[in-house]
Design an enzyme around this catalytic site. Structure first.
Site, PDB file in Angstrom:
ATOM      1  N   LYS A 133       0.545  -1.380  -0.003  1.00 35.57           N
ATOM      2  CA  LYS A 133      -0.012   0.237  -0.028  1.00 35.57           C
ATOM      3  C   LYS A 133       0.526   1.210   0.075  1.00 35.57           C
ATOM      4  CE  LYS A 133      -2.821  -2.187   3.188  1.00 35.57           C
ATOM      5  NZ  LYS A 133      -3.300  -2.397   4.646  1.00 35.57           N
ATOM      6  N   GLY A 134       2.065   1.275   0.395  1.00 34.65           N
ATOM      7  CA  GLY A 134       3.145   2.205   0.761  1.00 34.65           C
ATOM      8  C   GLY A 134       2.725   3.731  -0.247  1.00 34.65           C
ATOM      9  N   GLU A 154       8.105   2.531  -5.915  1.00 36.09           N
ATOM     10  CA  GLU A 154       7.932   1.840  -3.949  1.00 36.09           C
ATOM     11  C   GLU A 154       8.109   3.168  -3.302  1.00 36.09           C
ATOM     12  OE1 GLU A 154       7.067   0.232  -2.033  1.00 36.09           O
ATOM     13  OE2 GLU A 154       8.553  -1.818  -1.918  1.00 36.09           O
ATOM     14  N   ASP A 155       7.943   3.198  -2.081  1.00 38.45           N
ATOM     15  CA  ASP A 155       7.798   4.191  -1.373  1.00 38.45           C
ATOM     16  C   ASP A 155       9.363   4.071  -0.709  1.00 38.45           C
ATOM     17  OD1 ASP A 155       7.610   1.814   0.777  1.00 38.45           O
ATOM     18  OD2 ASP A 155       6.123   2.063   1.626  1.00 38.45           O
ATOM     19  N   ASP A 166      14.376  -0.197   1.994  1.00 36.61           N
ATOM     20  CA  ASP A 166      14.924  -0.418   3.046  1.00 36.61           C
ATOM     21  C   ASP A 166      16.495  -1.743   3.223  1.00 36.61           C
ATOM     22  OD1 ASP A 166      15.704  -0.317   6.068  1.00 36.61           O
ATOM     23  OD2 ASP A 166      14.288  -1.358   6.315  1.00 36.61           O
ATOM     24  N   LYS A 219      17.021   4.141   2.245  1.00 37.76           N
ATOM     25  CA  LYS A 219      18.050   4.209   3.557  1.00 37.76           C
ATOM     26  C   LYS A 219      18.834   3.034   3.268  1.00 37.76           C
ATOM     27  CE  LYS A 219      14.473   3.520   7.299  1.00 37.76           C
ATOM     28  NZ  LYS A 219      13.505   2.521   7.707  1.00 37.76           N
ATOM     29  N   PHE A 257      12.904   5.554  11.523  1.00 34.28           N
ATOM     30  CA  PHE A 257      12.198   4.785  11.019  1.00 34.28           C
ATOM     31  C   PHE A 257      10.447   6.334  10.976  1.00 34.28           C
ATOM     32  CE2 PHE A 257       8.094   2.481  10.530  1.00 34.28           C
ATOM     33  CZ  PHE A 257       8.312   1.554  10.198  1.00 34.28           C
ATOM     34  N   VAL A 258      10.674   6.585   9.805  1.00 33.72           N
ATOM     35  CA  VAL A 258       9.874   7.469   8.618  1.00 33.72           C
ATOM     36  C   VAL A 258       8.037   6.868   8.275  1.00 33.72           C
ATOM     37  CG1 VAL A 258      11.758   8.228   8.072  1.00 33.72           C
ATOM     38  CG2 VAL A 258      10.630   6.973   6.218  1.00 33.72           C
ATOM     39  N   ASP A 286       3.564   3.893   6.631  1.00 36.47           N
ATOM     40  CA  ASP A 286       3.113   3.112   7.786  1.00 36.47           C
ATOM     41  C   ASP A 286       3.966   2.692   9.150  1.00 36.47           C
ATOM     42  OD1 ASP A 286       2.995   1.099   6.628  1.00 36.47           O
ATOM     43  OD2 ASP A 286       2.054   0.183   8.323  1.00 36.47           O
ATOM     44  N   ARG A 338      -0.808   6.591   7.063  1.00 37.46           N
ATOM     45  CA  ARG A 338      -0.193   6.613   5.825  1.00 37.46           C
ATOM     46  C   ARG A 338      -0.460   8.056   5.292  1.00 37.46           C
ATOM     47  NH1 ARG A 338       1.610   1.270   3.986  1.00 37.46           N
ATOM     48  NH2 ARG A 338       0.399   0.200   5.296  1.00 37.46           N
TER      49      ARG A 338
HETATM   50  P1  IMP Z   1      12.900  -3.607   2.937  1.00 41.14           P
HETATM   51  O1  IMP Z   1      12.929  -5.425   1.974  1.00 41.14           O
HETATM   52  O2  IMP Z   1      13.618  -4.119   3.433  1.00 41.14           O
HETATM   53  O3  IMP Z   1      13.503  -3.010   1.607  1.00 41.14           O
HETATM   54  O4  IMP Z   1      11.256  -3.501   3.134  1.00 41.14           O
HETATM   55  C1  IMP Z   1      10.745  -2.430   2.394  1.00 41.14           C
HETATM   56  C2  IMP Z   1       9.843  -2.361   2.886  1.00 41.14           C
HETATM   57  O5  IMP Z   1       9.628  -2.215   4.371  1.00 41.14           O
HETATM   58  C3  IMP Z   1       8.882  -1.407   2.680  1.00 41.14           C
HETATM   59  O6  IMP Z   1       7.802  -1.054   1.410  1.00 41.14           O
HETATM   60  C4  IMP Z   1       7.965  -0.991   3.818  1.00 41.14           C
HETATM   61  O7  IMP Z   1       6.000  -1.160   3.677  1.00 41.14           O
HETATM   62  C5  IMP Z   1       8.765  -1.055   5.216  1.00 41.14           C
HETATM   63  N1  IMP Z   1       9.741   0.060   5.760  1.00 41.14           N
HETATM   64  C6  IMP Z   1      11.581  -0.359   5.853  1.00 41.14           C
HETATM   65  N2  IMP Z   1      11.626   0.938   6.156  1.00 41.14           N
HETATM   66  C7  IMP Z   1      10.544   1.635   6.678  1.00 41.14           C
HETATM   67  C8  IMP Z   1      10.007   2.938   7.166  1.00 41.14           C
HETATM   68  O8  IMP Z   1      11.239   3.525   7.639  1.00 41.14           O
HETATM   69  N3  IMP Z   1       9.027   3.024   7.111  1.00 41.14           N
HETATM   70  C9  IMP Z   1       7.610   2.588   7.405  1.00 41.14           C
HETATM   71  N4  IMP Z   1       7.957   1.296   5.945  1.00 41.14           N
HETATM   72  C10 IMP Z   1       9.248   0.934   6.568  1.00 41.14           C
HETATM   73 MG    MG Z   2       5.912  -1.127   1.768  1.00 38.87          MG
END
Ligand code: IMP
Ligand code: MG
Length: 175
Positions: free
Chosen positions: A41-42, A97-98, A101, A129, A150-151, A157, A163
């Site tokens: 959803k992000g 993508e939002d 991470d 990040k 954490f944002v 969210d 959101r």
């Molecule tokens: P990754 O697989 O660790 O890169 O995770 C990405 C997903 O983790 C994103 O699509 C977000 O849904 C969530 N996420 C990672 N960091 C944050 C943050 O700082 N705030 C909110 N959601 C986050």
């Molecule tokens: Mg996401």
């Protein structure tokens, strides 16, 4: 109790940056049609704002993947819970993508999408990040690079809250 939030990027800053990304994408894909894949959803608020700033024929598709993990970290085991409504073969695809991470979700998803034979596939992320990266992900268009915090807001969210904030904020740890 309500969480304490501090502003990282104001609404105007976010929208200005998205307009810049839209202009860059418009230029680089000139003469082509673009298929935006919004990762729910992000990325929904970001993808909608971005789509408005791209001056090309644009199609908007949605995909949802749940990555098993706890509230603040993904595990790398990704399940597609909503798939695209059309094939992407020979299309110019831009995944929206939002935040990237650890990179696990996007690394997995891009591999799956590449197997479907798009003409080109690129990634646009509102936030990056890099300090948290576990697997490599090439981000072609980045809104903002942020430190390891954490944002929330603009689609992001914390336990499904925030959101709808029009800006990007940081959740302050509880005392
Ligand atoms: P990754 O697989 O660790 O890169 O995770 C990405 C997903 O983790 C994103 O699509 C977000 O849904 C969530 N996420 C990672 N960091 C944050 C943050 O700082 N705030 C909110 N959601 C986050
Ligand atoms: Mg996401």
């Amino acid at each position: 109790m309500a969480d304490k939030l501090s502003t990282l990027f104001r609404e105007e800053e976010v929208n200005k940056r998205i307009a810049e990304l839209g202009a860059e994408i418009t230029k680089e894909y000139a003469g082509k049609e673009l298929l935006l894949i919004c990762i729910l959803k992000g990325a929904a608020p970001f993808a909608c704002e971005l789509a408005k700033r791209i001056d090309l024929p644009v199609q908007l598709e949605f995909m949802r993947c749940s990555s098993y993990g706890n509230e603040t970290e993904s595990s790398g085991v990704v399940k597609i819970s909503l798939d695209l409504e059309q094939p992407i073969r020979d299309k110019h695809v831009l995944v929206v993508e939002d935040i990237i991470d650890t990179g696990r979700t996007m690394n997995y998803l891009l591999e799956i999408l590449k197997q479907r034979g798009p003409a080109t596939i690129k990634l646009c992320a509102l936030l990056d990040k890099p300090d948290r990266r576990v697997v490599d992900v090439d981000i072609d268009y980045t809104g903002f690079v942020i430190p390891d915090e954490f944002v929330v807001g603009y689609g992001l969210d914390y336990a499904q809250k925030y959101r709808n904030l029009p800006y990007i904020g940081v959740v302050e740890p509880e005392e």
